[in-house]
Design a protein around this motif. Structure first.
Motif, PDB file in Angstrom:
ATOM      1  N   PRO A 469      19.034  25.094  17.290  1.00 10.23           N
ATOM      2  CA  PRO A 469      18.150  24.037  16.787  1.00 10.23           C
ATOM      3  C   PRO A 469      18.639  22.633  17.135  1.00 10.23           C
ATOM      4  O   PRO A 469      17.832  21.724  17.349  1.00 10.23           O
ATOM      5  CB  PRO A 469      18.154  24.259  15.265  1.00 10.23           C
ATOM      6  CG  PRO A 469      19.342  25.104  14.980  1.00 10.23           C
ATOM      7  CD  PRO A 469      19.579  25.922  16.208  1.00 10.23           C
ATOM      8  N   SER A 507      10.997  26.671  19.895  1.00 14.61           N
ATOM      9  CA  SER A 507      11.518  26.602  18.523  1.00 14.61           C
ATOM     10  C   SER A 507      11.142  27.828  17.705  1.00 14.61           C
ATOM     11  O   SER A 507      11.732  28.102  16.670  1.00 14.61           O
ATOM     12  CB  SER A 507      11.025  25.330  17.824  1.00 14.61           C
ATOM     13  OG  SER A 507       9.672  25.463  17.476  1.00 14.61           O
ATOM     14  N   VAL A 510      14.122  30.062  17.590  1.00 14.58           N
ATOM     15  CA  VAL A 510      15.379  29.417  17.248  1.00 14.58           C
ATOM     16  C   VAL A 510      16.179  30.363  16.341  1.00 14.58           C
ATOM     17  O   VAL A 510      15.601  31.112  15.550  1.00 14.58           O
ATOM     18  CB  VAL A 510      15.089  28.065  16.549  1.00 14.58           C
ATOM     19  CG1 VAL A 510      14.708  28.254  15.103  1.00 14.58           C
ATOM     20  CG2 VAL A 510      16.230  27.108  16.684  1.00 14.58           C
TER      21      VAL A 510
END
Lengths: 602, 260
Positions: A469, A507, A510
């Motif tokens: 992240p 993301s 992630v």
């Protein structure tokens, strides 16, 4: 699953414990609502604590000719007339009462010779207007509100992060959060939620904002069905530190200029005289002599160009640097050492003196500072009703930086702290009234929503070997800094949008190490969703507005377009398919008696 | 005009730096070495963040402003209570690992994050500001010279370093219930010196907040990042002022008589 979560029930839940959140909570509590404040950090650490200069309020303690009408006019003109006139009116009228209220709760502002609250000069304000305490006004304000909140016995849920708003149909039913300390979930049942989450600056690389500023409220509002207004307007404060690299972006207060500091380029020239726009010519000094006389005699002299609104100064600095007249580390010089005595500087700007001494080994009483623009504030935000701070989602309110409209295209320094107090109070009162009017017809939190929120929050633990992240955050900051910064171009913003989409995809995979207990990696993974969504909203709105105005400068559309863009707001909202849509909306026009105030030289 | 500005002229070369950070939770833990790139213009918090971003994503640490204004990133650096955002690398000896441990006076939650709720409980016990009968409603008239003494105390950023270093509670957990600590003595002093506060908290300070336990070793003043003279300007004056209400022989006599 949802039965296992801690549940708490309130009338009003306020998200955020900065100036607007605490003021809202106090108001809601005083209106009789069972109230809780939820904040990501410890109490007293919110971004308000970093505000330096002061609270703009036309108390007229130094200049009796100052009044709400002058303040209203300054605010509207500083905002390039794109402000919601009613918000600017309410703010100008009510700010003095809110300041005196702080005093009655124990705040100790600096005094005038006859014992009243002293007021300081700031950019864009016609008269010395900012109530202040040296250059640590935000600390005084947050401490006063915090102490008031505590003495009233209001519940404060510290280090608790809201990840989702819960709804019953289209009405607010509560919020879903996790305790940072344990990582455990908590469901906050409440028919009224006040967003007081502040700004979005953590999506830029050079910023004065802290880790908390991830656009949580903007994103929560979007996902709950509220509209965001004019997100293209992002304020780059002209004076952030530039050296050493570790402090790049940290704020240098506008008070340095308010108290006599000037900007110079590498040739020693006070270059701001070269950047006075037509719009402000009549009220700005055109010689150094007149500018210098203004500090002592405001009636017969015009304001120095260093005290033009922030957008003008930031653009000018940017241009000086671009044209090769910058300082050694890519800034320009801010000089108060050659203009005021060391005693005066230490007395008026103790926190700046300390900051440069400790962090840069620069003695600002003896040498100039090196400064450059830093991402500081977002003018855009949740569209609200000016009088009640209500969004279009029943039960959802927004106050302070997360709300839009008040500051138009550019916020004047000193108008933020007043905004927090004026609209924090209004939001808290309206939220309490909303909750009380519901009687027993309260919205209910559905288990399915809670389960979905919990699953979403735990997703980063389900992936192994996925993206870091911190790396995604870093890439987002680079993209927003380079492509949606002070000066914007169409093709760059298109690249930014593509980058944001790619990062959003990445993301989803992630992954974070460790467990849920006080885990910043996991916390960031959740904040990242908000940053990506809000960055997309900013880029979309900035691409849409084809003109330059305030905190939105288009290299490809350098002019301000009064006839078309000057009459409309850009709205971003979430579409049924989950994507973001954009549309125009007419700018509300002020009634004739207020419109009249905006014309003429003064 | 001059463009030389202290440390600003020279280029800063990156180098390897080892941080020796306490990792663990309430059950226990130990020091772990992390070596990352660093340069002299940076502060300890920068390097802790680099460790977090590259080597230990779950490293728990509090921070907010990164400019010495919020008081979040308190820790003990080589045993000394400090703010990590104001601790410049150039002030540490080169080649020696910097040891970072959590505040010792408070229970560890995880890594560098401690449970500082003690301080928030003490804050709840402070009777709030109450305007005097002379000026019950703002705007107040108060002279600058009269507000300055309280303003010094109001510079406090609540980093809790003074609370952490105070030996009354650092080494004696059992004193905690009866002792508010230097930060709150400064708060009580600030209210006492407020030109328009109408409440007398002196007896409360002495009898219930533990002012008498302080034996003015000035450790709190030494660690204060705001340079507040807690001992000289808050604690000692308050010790003098409580004498008036608590130990005035005439009053003591009157009280005894009143009790009959």
């Amino acid at each position: 699953m949802s039965a296992s979560h801690e549940r708490r029930s309130y009338d009003v839940v306020v998200i955020g414990a900065g100036g607007s959140g605490l003021r809202a909570a106090i108001a809601a509590h005083e209106a009789g609502a069972r109230t809780a404040v939820v904040c990501k950090s410890l109490l007293g650490k919110a971004h308000t604590v970093m505000a330096e200069g002061g609270i703009a309020a036309a108390m007229g303690n130094l200049y009796p000719e100052d009044n709400w009408k002058v303040h209203f006019r300054d605010t509207m003109r500083g905002g390039k007339l794109l402000n919601h006139w009613r918000m600017a009116e309410l703010h100008a009228k009510e700010a003095p009462e809110r300041v005196w209220e702080l005093e009655s709760w124990g705040a100790l502002f600096d005094r005038t010779a006859d014992g009243l609250i002293s007021q300081r000069d700031f950019g864009g304000h016609r008269y010395a207007r900012l109530a202040h305490v040296g250059d640590r006004t935000g600390l005084e304000m947050i401490r006063t509100l915090q102490q008031r909140t505590v003495s009233l016995g209001i519940d404060v849920l510290m280090e608790c992060t809201v990840t989702d708003l819960l709804r019953d149909g289209d009405r607010i039913a509560g919020a879903f959060a996790y305790w940072r300390e344990s990582g455990r979930f908590v469901v906050l049942e409440a028919p009224a939620v006040v967003l007081a989450t502040g700004g979005i600056g953590k999506s830029w690389k050079v910023t004065s904002n802290s880790w908390e500023y991830t656009g949580d409220g903007h994103a929560l509002a979007l996902r709950a069905g509220a509209a965001l207004l004019n997100m293209e307007f992002v304020q780059f404060h002209p004076t952030g530190m530039v050296w050493p690299p570790s402090v790049r972006g940290i704020l240098v207060t506008e008070s340095v200029r308010g108290d006599g500091g000037v900007l110079r380029n590498s040739e020693g020239r006070r270059f701001m005289f070269d950047y006075i726009p037509e719009f402000f010519k009549a009220e700005t000094a055109d010689s150094e002599a007149e500018a210098d006389r203004w500090y002592d005699d405001k009636r017969n002299n015009r304001r120095p160009p260093e005290l033009l609104p922030r957008d003008e100064v930031a653009r000018a600095i940017n241009n000086e640097i671009k044209e090769g007249r910058g300082s050694p580390h890519g800034g320009v010089f801010l000089d108060i050492a050659s203009r005021r005595s060391p005693d005066y500087v230490r007395k008026r700007l103790p926190s700046m003196y300390h900051q440069f001494k400790e962090l840069a080994e620069v003695d600002i009483t003896a040498e100039p500072m090196e400064i450059g623009p830093t991402c500081h504030y977002v003018m855009g935000g949740v569209e609200v009703d000016p009088d009640t701070a209500a969004s279009r989602v029943p039960g959802l309110y927004a106050a302070g930086e997360v709300a839009g409209g008040m500051h138009g295209a550019n916020r004047l320094g000193g108008n933020s702290l007043g905004d927090l107090l004026v609209f924090g109070k209004r939001a808290g009162e309206a939220a309490a009234a909303h909750a009380s009017a519901l009687g027993s017809a309260r919205p209910a939190v559905a288990d399915a929503e809670v389960d979905a929120a919990a699953l979403g929050a735990l997703a980063p633990f389900d992936t192994e070997g996925g993206e870091n992240p911190y790396s995604i955050h870093h890439e987002l900051q680079e993209a927003m800094q380079d492509l949606v910064g002070i000066i914007r171009r169409e093709h760059e913003m298109q690249i930014a949008l593509k980058t944001i989409h790619d990062l959003s995809e990445r993301s989803k995979t992630v992954s974070v190490e460790g467990n849920r207990q006080y885990n910043p990696g996991w916390n960031l993974a959740l904040d990242l969703r908000n940053m990506l969504l809000v960055s997309e909203a900013v880029a979309l709105a900035a691409l849409e507005r084809k003109e330059s105005r305030g905190g939105h400068t288009r290299d490809d559309y350098p002019m301000t377009d009064h006839d078309f863009w000057g009459k409309r707001n850009v709205i971003v909202e979430q579409l049924p398919d989950g994507g973001l849509g954009i549309r125009h909306q007419p700018l509300p026009e002020p009634p004739p008696e207020l419109a009249e105030l905006l014309e003429g030289d003064h | 005009m001059s463009t030389s500005a202290g440390a600003t002229g020279e280029a800063l070369a990156p180098r390897e730096l080892t941080l020796r950070i306490w990792r663990g939770d309430a059950k226990g833990g130990g020091l772990v070495d992390y070596t990352v790139e660093a340069q002299d213009g940076e502060v300890v918090l920068d390097v802790v963040h680099r460790v977090q971003a590259t080597l230990a994503g779950d490293l728990a640490v509090r921070w907010n402003c990164k400019a010495g204004k919020c008081g979040s990133c308190s820790a003990e650096l080589d045993g000394r209570p400090r703010l990590m955002c104001l601790a410049r690398l150039s002030t540490f000896e080169r080649g020696v690992p910097i040891v970072i441990t959590p505040l010792r006076t408070f229970p560890v939650i995880r890594d560098l994050v401690t449970d500082v709720s003690f301080n928030y409980r003490k804050a709840e016990q402070v009777p709030a500001f109450q305007p005097s009968a002379d000026q019950p409603v703002a705007p107040f008239r108060m002279a600058q010279v009269d507000v300055e003494r309280s303003q010094e105390m109001r510079k406090c950023i609540e980093c809790w370093l003074c609370q952490d270093t105070c030996h009354v509670i650092r080494d004696h957990d059992d004193n905690k219930p009866a002792f508010s600590g230097p930060r709150f003595f400064a708060r009580y002093a600030e209210l006492d010196m407020h030109p328009n506060d109408g409440l007398d908290r002196r007896r409360l300070m002495q009898e219930e907040r533990g002012l008498g336990l302080c034996n003015i070793t000035k450790c709190c003043t030494e660690v204060c990042p705001e340079g507040i003279k807690i001992t000289d300007n808050a604690i000692i004056p308050m010790k003098e002022r409580v004498v008036d209400v608590c130990y005035d022989p005439v009053r003591l006599l009157r009280r005894r008589r009143a009790r009959g």
